[in-house]
Design a protein around this motif. Sequence first.
Motif, PDB file in Angstrom:
ATOM      1  N   SER A 262       0.930  -1.120   0.073  1.00 55.40           N
ATOM      2  CA  SER A 262       0.067   0.067   0.109  1.00 55.40           C
ATOM      3  C   SER A 262       0.897   1.237   0.144  1.00 55.40           C
ATOM      4  CB  SER A 262      -1.084  -0.063   1.214  1.00 55.40           C
ATOM      5  OG  SER A 262      -0.926  -0.838   2.060  1.00 55.40           O
ATOM      6  N   PHE A 263       0.335   2.246  -0.671  1.00 52.27           N
ATOM      7  CA  PHE A 263       1.091   3.540  -0.923  1.00 52.27           C
ATOM      8  C   PHE A 263       0.491   4.647  -0.146  1.00 52.27           C
ATOM      9  CE2 PHE A 263       2.565   0.972  -4.236  1.00 52.27           C
ATOM     10  CZ  PHE A 263       3.993   1.248  -4.212  1.00 52.27           C
ATOM     11  N   ILE A 264       1.005   5.542   0.777  1.00 50.63           N
ATOM     12  CA  ILE A 264       0.666   6.669   0.996  1.00 50.63           C
ATOM     13  C   ILE A 264       1.165   7.791   0.217  1.00 50.63           C
ATOM     14  CG2 ILE A 264       0.106   8.494   2.893  1.00 50.63           C
ATOM     15  CD1 ILE A 264       0.453   6.343   4.788  1.00 50.63           C
ATOM     16  N   MET A 265       0.597   8.339  -0.674  1.00 52.56           N
ATOM     17  CA  MET A 265       1.174   9.064  -1.700  1.00 52.56           C
ATOM     18  C   MET A 265       1.049  10.530  -1.378  1.00 52.56           C
ATOM     19  SD  MET A 265      -0.762   7.572  -5.034  1.00 52.56           S
ATOM     20  CE  MET A 265      -2.336   8.034  -4.870  1.00 52.56           C
ATOM     21  N   ASP A 266       2.205  11.174  -0.689  1.00 53.65           N
ATOM     22  CA  ASP A 266       2.676  12.477  -0.240  1.00 53.65           C
ATOM     23  C   ASP A 266       3.566  13.179  -0.983  1.00 53.65           C
ATOM     24  OD1 ASP A 266       1.484  14.394   1.499  1.00 53.65           O
ATOM     25  OD2 ASP A 266       3.022  13.631   3.046  1.00 53.65           O
ATOM     26  N   GLY A 267       3.196  14.592  -1.075  1.00 56.24           N
ATOM     27  CA  GLY A 267       4.234  15.371  -1.540  1.00 56.24           C
ATOM     28  C   GLY A 267       3.891  16.031  -3.097  1.00 56.24           C
TER      29      GLY A 267
ATOM     30  N   ILE B 213       4.338   1.958   1.962  1.00 54.39           N
ATOM     31  CA  ILE B 213       5.221   2.644   1.441  1.00 54.39           C
ATOM     32  C   ILE B 213       4.766   4.244   1.697  1.00 54.39           C
ATOM     33  CG2 ILE B 213       6.758   3.526  -0.348  1.00 54.39           C
ATOM     34  CD1 ILE B 213       6.924   0.788  -1.214  1.00 54.39           C
ATOM     35  N   ARG B 214       5.421   5.108   2.257  1.00 49.38           N
ATOM     36  CA  ARG B 214       4.961   6.546   2.303  1.00 49.38           C
ATOM     37  C   ARG B 214       5.881   7.477   1.950  1.00 49.38           C
ATOM     38  NH1 ARG B 214       1.115  10.007   6.349  1.00 49.38           N
ATOM     39  NH2 ARG B 214       1.766  12.046   5.211  1.00 49.38           N
ATOM     40  N   THR B 215       5.679   8.302   0.786  1.00 52.84           N
ATOM     41  CA  THR B 215       6.565   9.127   0.349  1.00 52.84           C
ATOM     42  C   THR B 215       6.261  10.542   0.932  1.00 52.84           C
ATOM     43  OG1 THR B 215       4.835   9.953  -1.302  1.00 52.84           O
ATOM     44  CG2 THR B 215       6.477   8.287  -1.845  1.00 52.84           C
ATOM     45  N   GLY B 216       7.382  11.365   0.508  1.00 52.32           N
ATOM     46  CA  GLY B 216       7.098  12.741   1.327  1.00 52.32           C
ATOM     47  C   GLY B 216       7.740  13.063   2.441  1.00 52.32           C
ATOM     48  N   GLY B 217       8.465  12.188   3.006  1.00 48.94           N
ATOM     49  CA  GLY B 217       9.394  12.438   4.234  1.00 48.94           C
ATOM     50  C   GLY B 217       8.829  12.398   5.487  1.00 48.94           C
TER      51      GLY B 217
ATOM     52  N   ASN C 236       6.494  10.470   8.589  1.00 48.05           N
ATOM     53  CA  ASN C 236       6.330   8.931   9.221  1.00 48.05           C
ATOM     54  C   ASN C 236       5.144   8.695  10.096  1.00 48.05           C
ATOM     55  OD1 ASN C 236       9.222   8.368   8.515  1.00 48.05           O
ATOM     56  ND2 ASN C 236       9.750   9.880  10.007  1.00 48.05           N
ATOM     57  N   ARG C 237       3.959   9.393   9.494  1.00 52.03           N
ATOM     58  CA  ARG C 237       2.726   9.190   9.921  1.00 52.03           C
ATOM     59  C   ARG C 237       1.930   8.083   9.056  1.00 52.03           C
ATOM     60  NH1 ARG C 237      -0.136  13.304   9.102  1.00 52.03           N
ATOM     61  NH2 ARG C 237       1.376  14.555   7.783  1.00 52.03           N
ATOM     62  N   LEU C 238       0.806   7.394   9.820  1.00 51.76           N
ATOM     63  CA  LEU C 238       0.119   6.748   9.043  1.00 51.76           C
ATOM     64  C   LEU C 238      -1.138   7.501   8.519  1.00 51.76           C
ATOM     65  CD1 LEU C 238      -0.065   3.228  10.950  1.00 51.76           C
ATOM     66  CD2 LEU C 238       1.357   4.035   8.832  1.00 51.76           C
ATOM     67  N   SER C 239      -1.380   8.525   8.962  1.00 50.62           N
ATOM     68  CA  SER C 239      -2.610   9.498   8.425  1.00 50.62           C
ATOM     69  C   SER C 239      -3.845   8.939   8.201  1.00 50.62           C
ATOM     70  CB  SER C 239      -2.202  10.261   7.031  1.00 50.62           C
ATOM     71  OG  SER C 239      -0.978  10.785   7.085  1.00 50.62           O
ATOM     72  N   ASN C 240      -4.307   8.109   9.319  1.00 56.72           N
ATOM     73  CA  ASN C 240      -5.438   7.267   9.164  1.00 56.72           C
ATOM     74  C   ASN C 240      -5.887   6.317   8.130  1.00 56.72           C
ATOM     75  OD1 ASN C 240      -7.940   6.919  10.323  1.00 56.72           O
ATOM     76  ND2 ASN C 240      -8.602   8.858  10.450  1.00 56.72           N
TER      77      ASN C 240
ATOM     78  N   HIS D  18       7.719   1.692   5.263  1.00 49.29           N
ATOM     79  CA  HIS D  18       8.979   2.163   4.631  1.00 49.29           C
ATOM     80  C   HIS D  18       8.569   3.664   4.340  1.00 49.29           C
ATOM     81  CE1 HIS D  18      12.509   2.330   2.025  1.00 49.29           C
ATOM     82  NE2 HIS D  18      11.763   2.918   1.209  1.00 49.29           N
ATOM     83  N   THR D  19       9.514   4.413   4.652  1.00 48.55           N
ATOM     84  CA  THR D  19       9.209   5.901   4.413  1.00 48.55           C
ATOM     85  C   THR D  19      10.421   6.312   3.586  1.00 48.55           C
ATOM     86  OG1 THR D  19      10.164   6.896   6.592  1.00 48.55           O
ATOM     87  CG2 THR D  19       7.809   6.555   6.443  1.00 48.55           C
TER      88      THR D  19
END
Length: 271
Positions: A39-44, A214-218, A220-224, A236-237
């Motif tokens: 799963s991807f948290i697409m941030d940035g 995997i979370r991008t954008g630096g 380290n949260r799960l953001s719900n 993995h961030t």
Amino acid sequence: MNTRDEVGEFTQIFIALMGLMRRFIFRILCVGPIPNHISFIMDGNRRFAKKHKLKGLDAGHRAGFVSVTYILQYCKEIGVPYVTIYAFAVDNFRREAQEVKCMMDLMLEKVELSIDQANSGYLKGVRVIFAGDMNSINEPLRVAAQRLMEVTKDNRGLTVVVCVAYSTSHEIVHAVRESCLRKCDNGDGPLVLEVSDVEECMYTTIAPDPDLLIRTGGRNRLSNFMTWQTSGSLLHTTAALWPELGLWHMVWAILKFQRMQNYLQKKQKLD
Ligand code: IPE
Ligand code: MG
């Protein structure tokens, strides 16, 4: 042959070589265990637009969509069966109305494009599922999303779960409500909910729990995002902004997953 033709030919050769190199790297990667679900948290996206001085409210998000297509292609080539992407959080509705509209319009444009691609056989085995409170998005997007799910429902190559108007808190409330309704319909005894009853009614129930998040954008949260499902996942961030995420980040994240196998498996047994 003029210079333009030569440049064109050179570009084609370069792309072919890159494709070959990628397949070679993936072959080696596949000797080790491959995550069943990423799963991807697409941030940035907006920081990317700012960094590159791109104009327009949706510029960063447009760049983000390009990344989505590459990353999905890589996951498909590696043989990952399930991918989940956090496309629009419930909290994102609190952004400026103009930006929310831009993001929704862009999503509609991409969903419609995907429907055309699915109809012409270009999506090759990709099944798309939308997960989230679909009643809270506008009708054209809801209808298009439904249509895309319909036209891809028989594909079995890669299942992509697109989380829209999603948050784990909403998902849990929705699942508890739904399972209460189901139980009420089934009998007249006291209502007792099991964990499995709730799990069956989650938006994301189609996919097994993620192995790698995997979370991008630096940050380290799960953001719900999938907090119910990720208790055993490797996080993995990376400081890379979402539109910057590329082949090497993916390879690095999967190598990390492979290195942590022993630990992850021991942890699963203990839980
Ligand atoms: C992520 O990027 C966009 C979504 C998937 C909702 P952002 O829009 O949060 O961009 P930054 O983090 O502000 O740069
Ligand atoms: Mg952000």
